[in-house]
Design a protein around this motif. Structure first.
Motif, PDB file in Angstrom:
ATOM      1  N   ILE A  41     -13.504   2.457  -5.612  1.00  0.00           N
ATOM      2  CA  ILE A  41     -12.737   3.484  -4.894  1.00  0.00           C
ATOM      3  C   ILE A  41     -12.405   2.899  -3.528  1.00  0.00           C
ATOM      4  O   ILE A  41     -13.178   3.036  -2.565  1.00  0.00           O
ATOM      5  CB  ILE A  41     -13.553   4.789  -4.739  1.00  0.00           C
ATOM      6  CG1 ILE A  41     -14.010   5.292  -6.106  1.00  0.00           C
ATOM      7  CG2 ILE A  41     -12.702   5.851  -4.045  1.00  0.00           C
ATOM      8  CD1 ILE A  41     -14.902   6.524  -6.035  1.00  0.00           C
ATOM      9  N   PRO A  42     -11.267   2.203  -3.404  1.00  0.00           N
ATOM     10  CA  PRO A  42     -10.949   1.469  -2.175  1.00  0.00           C
ATOM     11  C   PRO A  42     -10.807   2.387  -0.963  1.00  0.00           C
ATOM     12  O   PRO A  42     -10.338   3.528  -1.076  1.00  0.00           O
ATOM     13  CB  PRO A  42      -9.613   0.791  -2.502  1.00  0.00           C
ATOM     14  CG  PRO A  42      -9.483   0.866  -3.970  1.00  0.00           C
ATOM     15  CD  PRO A  42     -10.224   2.078  -4.415  1.00  0.00           C
ATOM     16  N   LEU A  59      -7.759   4.975  -0.931  1.00  0.00           N
ATOM     17  CA  LEU A  59      -6.502   4.530  -1.524  1.00  0.00           C
ATOM     18  C   LEU A  59      -6.441   4.958  -2.982  1.00  0.00           C
ATOM     19  O   LEU A  59      -7.380   4.727  -3.750  1.00  0.00           O
ATOM     20  CB  LEU A  59      -6.375   3.009  -1.414  1.00  0.00           C
ATOM     21  CG  LEU A  59      -6.338   2.425   0.003  1.00  0.00           C
ATOM     22  CD1 LEU A  59      -6.293   0.908  -0.068  1.00  0.00           C
ATOM     23  CD2 LEU A  59      -5.157   2.965   0.794  1.00  0.00           C
ATOM     24  N   ILE A  60      -5.336   5.556  -3.356  1.00  0.00           N
ATOM     25  CA  ILE A  60      -5.148   5.957  -4.749  1.00  0.00           C
ATOM     26  C   ILE A  60      -4.958   4.724  -5.620  1.00  0.00           C
ATOM     27  O   ILE A  60      -5.546   4.584  -6.692  1.00  0.00           O
ATOM     28  CB  ILE A  60      -3.945   6.907  -4.882  1.00  0.00           C
ATOM     29  CG1 ILE A  60      -4.190   8.182  -4.079  1.00  0.00           C
ATOM     30  CG2 ILE A  60      -3.690   7.237  -6.355  1.00  0.00           C
ATOM     31  CD1 ILE A  60      -3.010   9.123  -4.050  1.00  0.00           C
ATOM     32  N   ASN A  61      -4.127   3.790  -5.121  1.00  0.00           N
ATOM     33  CA  ASN A  61      -3.875   2.552  -5.850  1.00  0.00           C
ATOM     34  C   ASN A  61      -4.580   1.405  -5.135  1.00  0.00           C
ATOM     35  O   ASN A  61      -4.214   1.048  -4.027  1.00  0.00           O
ATOM     36  CB  ASN A  61      -2.375   2.270  -5.936  1.00  0.00           C
ATOM     37  CG  ASN A  61      -1.655   3.299  -6.790  1.00  0.00           C
ATOM     38  OD1 ASN A  61      -2.177   3.722  -7.811  1.00  0.00           O
ATOM     39  ND2 ASN A  61      -0.473   3.709  -6.362  1.00  0.00           N
ATOM     40  N   GLY A  62      -5.589   0.856  -5.765  1.00  0.00           N
ATOM     41  CA  GLY A  62      -6.312  -0.259  -5.164  1.00  0.00           C
ATOM     42  C   GLY A  62      -7.307  -0.833  -6.134  1.00  0.00           C
ATOM     43  O   GLY A  62      -8.375  -1.300  -5.746  1.00  0.00           O
ATOM     44  N   SER A  63      -6.936  -0.773  -7.394  1.00  0.00           N
ATOM     45  CA  SER A  63      -7.872  -1.227  -8.426  1.00  0.00           C
ATOM     46  C   SER A  63      -7.970  -2.738  -8.494  1.00  0.00           C
ATOM     47  O   SER A  63      -8.869  -3.276  -9.123  1.00  0.00           O
ATOM     48  CB  SER A  63      -7.456  -0.675  -9.797  1.00  0.00           C
ATOM     49  OG  SER A  63      -6.163  -1.126 -10.142  1.00  0.00           O
ATOM     50  N   ALA A  66      -3.998  -7.231  -5.643  1.00  0.00           N
ATOM     51  CA  ALA A  66      -2.545  -7.126  -5.441  1.00  0.00           C
ATOM     52  C   ALA A  66      -2.180  -5.729  -4.959  1.00  0.00           C
ATOM     53  O   ALA A  66      -1.382  -5.564  -4.015  1.00  0.00           O
ATOM     54  CB  ALA A  66      -1.811  -7.472  -6.731  1.00  0.00           C
ATOM     55  N   GLN A  67      -2.758  -4.702  -5.581  1.00  0.00           N
ATOM     56  CA  GLN A  67      -2.476  -3.337  -5.152  1.00  0.00           C
ATOM     57  C   GLN A  67      -3.032  -3.079  -3.753  1.00  0.00           C
ATOM     58  O   GLN A  67      -2.394  -2.411  -2.937  1.00  0.00           O
ATOM     59  CB  GLN A  67      -3.079  -2.348  -6.151  1.00  0.00           C
ATOM     60  CG  GLN A  67      -2.385  -2.327  -7.505  1.00  0.00           C
ATOM     61  CD  GLN A  67      -3.053  -1.367  -8.472  1.00  0.00           C
ATOM     62  OE1 GLN A  67      -4.188  -0.929  -8.246  1.00  0.00           O
ATOM     63  NE2 GLN A  67      -2.365  -1.038  -9.553  1.00  0.00           N
ATOM     64  N   ALA A  68      -4.226  -3.605  -3.483  1.00  0.00           N
ATOM     65  CA  ALA A  68      -4.822  -3.424  -2.165  1.00  0.00           C
ATOM     66  C   ALA A  68      -3.986  -4.102  -1.088  1.00  0.00           C
ATOM     67  O   ALA A  68      -3.784  -3.540  -0.003  1.00  0.00           O
ATOM     68  CB  ALA A  68      -6.251  -3.977  -2.157  1.00  0.00           C
ATOM     69  N   MET A  69      -3.494  -5.288  -1.375  1.00  0.00           N
ATOM     70  CA  MET A  69      -2.669  -5.993  -0.397  1.00  0.00           C
ATOM     71  C   MET A  69      -1.368  -5.242  -0.145  1.00  0.00           C
ATOM     72  O   MET A  69      -0.879  -5.170   0.999  1.00  0.00           O
ATOM     73  CB  MET A  69      -2.367  -7.408  -0.879  1.00  0.00           C
ATOM     74  CG  MET A  69      -1.858  -8.336   0.204  1.00  0.00           C
ATOM     75  SD  MET A  69      -3.156  -8.828   1.377  1.00  0.00           S
ATOM     76  CE  MET A  69      -4.038 -10.042   0.400  1.00  0.00           C
ATOM     77  N   LEU A 138       0.496 -12.685  -1.405  1.00  0.00           N
ATOM     78  CA  LEU A 138       1.413 -12.506  -0.278  1.00  0.00           C
ATOM     79  C   LEU A 138       2.669 -13.350  -0.434  1.00  0.00           C
ATOM     80  O   LEU A 138       3.734 -12.984   0.072  1.00  0.00           O
ATOM     81  CB  LEU A 138       0.701 -12.831   1.036  1.00  0.00           C
ATOM     82  CG  LEU A 138      -0.248 -11.724   1.512  1.00  0.00           C
ATOM     83  CD1 LEU A 138      -1.125 -12.203   2.650  1.00  0.00           C
ATOM     84  CD2 LEU A 138       0.542 -10.492   1.940  1.00  0.00           C
ATOM     85  N   ALA A 139       2.564 -14.468  -1.133  1.00  0.00           N
ATOM     86  CA  ALA A 139       3.768 -15.269  -1.401  1.00  0.00           C
ATOM     87  C   ALA A 139       4.759 -14.486  -2.266  1.00  0.00           C
ATOM     88  O   ALA A 139       5.982 -14.658  -2.135  1.00  0.00           O
ATOM     89  CB  ALA A 139       3.393 -16.573  -2.089  1.00  0.00           C
ATOM     90  N   GLU A 140       4.239 -13.618  -3.124  1.00  0.00           N
ATOM     91  CA  GLU A 140       5.113 -12.772  -3.943  1.00  0.00           C
ATOM     92  C   GLU A 140       5.637 -11.573  -3.151  1.00  0.00           C
ATOM     93  O   GLU A 140       6.807 -11.206  -3.264  1.00  0.00           O
ATOM     94  CB  GLU A 140       4.368 -12.282  -5.178  1.00  0.00           C
ATOM     95  CG  GLU A 140       4.028 -13.388  -6.168  1.00  0.00           C
ATOM     96  CD  GLU A 140       3.365 -12.842  -7.421  1.00  0.00           C
ATOM     97  OE1 GLU A 140       3.282 -11.599  -7.559  1.00  0.00           O
ATOM     98  OE2 GLU A 140       2.933 -13.656  -8.255  1.00  0.00           O
ATOM     99  N   LEU A 141       4.763 -10.967  -2.352  1.00  0.00           N
ATOM    100  CA  LEU A 141       5.166  -9.782  -1.597  1.00  0.00           C
ATOM    101  C   LEU A 141       6.059 -10.118  -0.414  1.00  0.00           C
ATOM    102  O   LEU A 141       6.945  -9.331  -0.053  1.00  0.00           O
ATOM    103  CB  LEU A 141       3.918  -9.034  -1.100  1.00  0.00           C
ATOM    104  CG  LEU A 141       3.008  -8.416  -2.172  1.00  0.00           C
ATOM    105  CD1 LEU A 141       1.750  -7.835  -1.531  1.00  0.00           C
ATOM    106  CD2 LEU A 141       3.753  -7.343  -2.961  1.00  0.00           C
ATOM    107  N   MET A 142       5.846 -11.269   0.205  1.00  0.00           N
ATOM    108  CA  MET A 142       6.598 -11.674   1.408  1.00  0.00           C
ATOM    109  C   MET A 142       6.999 -13.140   1.266  1.00  0.00           C
ATOM    110  O   MET A 142       6.499 -14.003   1.979  1.00  0.00           O
ATOM    111  CB  MET A 142       5.723 -11.450   2.652  1.00  0.00           C
ATOM    112  CG  MET A 142       5.192 -10.029   2.782  1.00  0.00           C
ATOM    113  SD  MET A 142       3.977  -9.819   4.107  1.00  0.00           S
ATOM    114  CE  MET A 142       5.022  -9.989   5.542  1.00  0.00           C
TER     115      MET A 142
END
Length: 395
Positions: A41-42, A59-63, A66-69, A138-142
């Motif tokens: 439960i992040p 956080l609802i999404n943080g499993s 990648a979701q946490a980032m 992060l290379a994928e997100l940014m």
């Protein structure tokens, strides 16, 4: 460099971060925070430059990481979409625990660098894979934001060969089986700030820094350079830690394999996650919990911890040829007056004397006025060091 620098320290179930900016060419913190309990439960916590909480939410999404980032970028930095975030952040700096024998300084991350770091996972199984995973996420997100790897091993590149060697055949040394040392970003920060705190002459003399946290090590410095350290080939060596064993007769590993028939996976789990203060006490790897316990096992674990620090202090002092300053840092070193007091009492042989009033109040200088060795409790700033390295490299 104008714009903001994001610093990431990624672990197995948490992501620590800091956002830094430059004001009048001075690197300053804007906010810091962390996401903990990733995969369960992040929880996201963010603090402003003064350490005041500004976000504390589940956080609802943080499993997964990648979701946490993604949540970190959207909520933790409070700048909206990834596109807006990318415009605001001009660089990302990462703590990478092991640089192997190739990297003795921060490096801009390329796919070739990542491929090499993938080969070092076995040398730092608690850290390396998560450090690298954060870079790839992060290379994928940014994708257009440059990233920099800052290595915990780099500061110890000044170790002389005699301090790097194991008594093994020379070809193994040439293949990279040697002492690397860790917590280098913390020690590097101490080397930077000590001249301003304790005087230029003292900082350039014989100094031992004790980085005491969940991970623990000590470093002997002359002129701000590492000349000996307690951690070696991996982050298991040296002092006992929260759950890591520290110094161990290698024959124990052979016994576990050949007599007790433990698997490689079981031994890794034992040495990294079930040993140290937790293993000794059978209660907890948390020092404060042990100090508050009345159990004999807790007392014995603390006794062993302090004993090993004193033993390493003696060895490092001998290597330096004398001692001018002792510095405590990291979680236990900065906040646990009882451990500092016990270590310094045992180190009375070195002339160390502590002022109980200043020690209990966690003053920067905690040594008595007549102590020939000055003693300090200094907060470390590894994330700031990463931000500065990133700024300098990309500028």
């Amino acid at each position: 460099m104008s714009g903001k620098i994001l610093v990431i320290n990624c672990g197995s179930s948490s992501i620590k971060f800091g956002l830094y900016g430059s004001i009048d060419h001075t690197l300053t913190v804007i906010k810091t925070g962390e996401i903990v309990a990733i995969g369960a439960i992040p929880r996201l916590q963010v603090f402003d430059a003064n350490g005041v909480s500004i976000i504390d939410k589940r956080l609802i999404n943080g499993s997964n990481h990648a979701q946490a980032m993604s949540a970190l970028l959207d909520w933790g930095l409070s700048v909206g979409t990834h596109t807006q975030t990318a415009r605001d952040i001009v660089a990302i700096g990462h703590r990478v625990v092991h640089g192997g024998g190739l990297y003795d300084a921060p490096v801009r991350i390329t796919e070739q660098v990542l491929e090499h770091l993938d080969t070092l996972d076995a040398l730092a199984p608690l850290h390396e894979s998560h450090n690298v995973a954060a870079i790839r996420i992060l290379a994928e997100l940014m994708p257009n934001v440059p990233q920099v790897a800052c290595f915990d091993t780099s500061f110890h590149s000044t170790l002389p060969k005699v301090a790097r060697q194991f008594a093994l055949p020379q070809p193994l040394y040439e293949q990279g089986v040697k002492r690397y040392g860790f917590h280098g970003l913390s020690y590097e920060y101490m080397a930077e700030c000590l001249p301003n705190l304790i005087g230029k002459d003292a900082a350039s003399a014989n100094v031992i820094v004790a980085h005491l946290g969940n991970g623990a090590s000590m470093c002997a410095m002359q002129g701000g350079r590492s000349v000996a350290t307690t951690m070696g080939f991996t982050a298991l060596d040296g002092l006992p830690m929260a759950t890591r064993c520290g110094d161990l007769d290698p024959g124990v590993i052979l016994y576990l394999l050949e007599v007790l028939h433990m698997s490689n996976e079981d031994i890794t789990e034992l040495l990294y996650k079930q040993s140290g203060l937790l293993g000794l006490s059978g209660i907890s790897g948390d020092m404060q919990t042990l100090l508050e316990s009345d159990a004999e096992q807790a007392r014995e674990a603390i006794d062993f911890y302090v004993y090993r620090i004193n033993r390493e202090l003696g060895a490092l002092t001998a290597i330096l040829g004398g001692l001018d300053a002792l510095v405590f840092t990291a979680g236990i070193g900065e906040h646990c007056a009882a451990i500092r007091s016990r270590v310094c009492k045992l180190a009375g042989w070195a002339g160390i004397r502590v002022d109980a009033y200043h020690n209990e109040r966690h003053s920067l200088c905690i040594s008595a006025g007549d102590s020939p060795v000055t003693v300090w409790a200094i907060p470390t700033k590894e994330e700031w060091m990463i931000a500065r390295h990133t700024q300098r490299l990309l500028s």
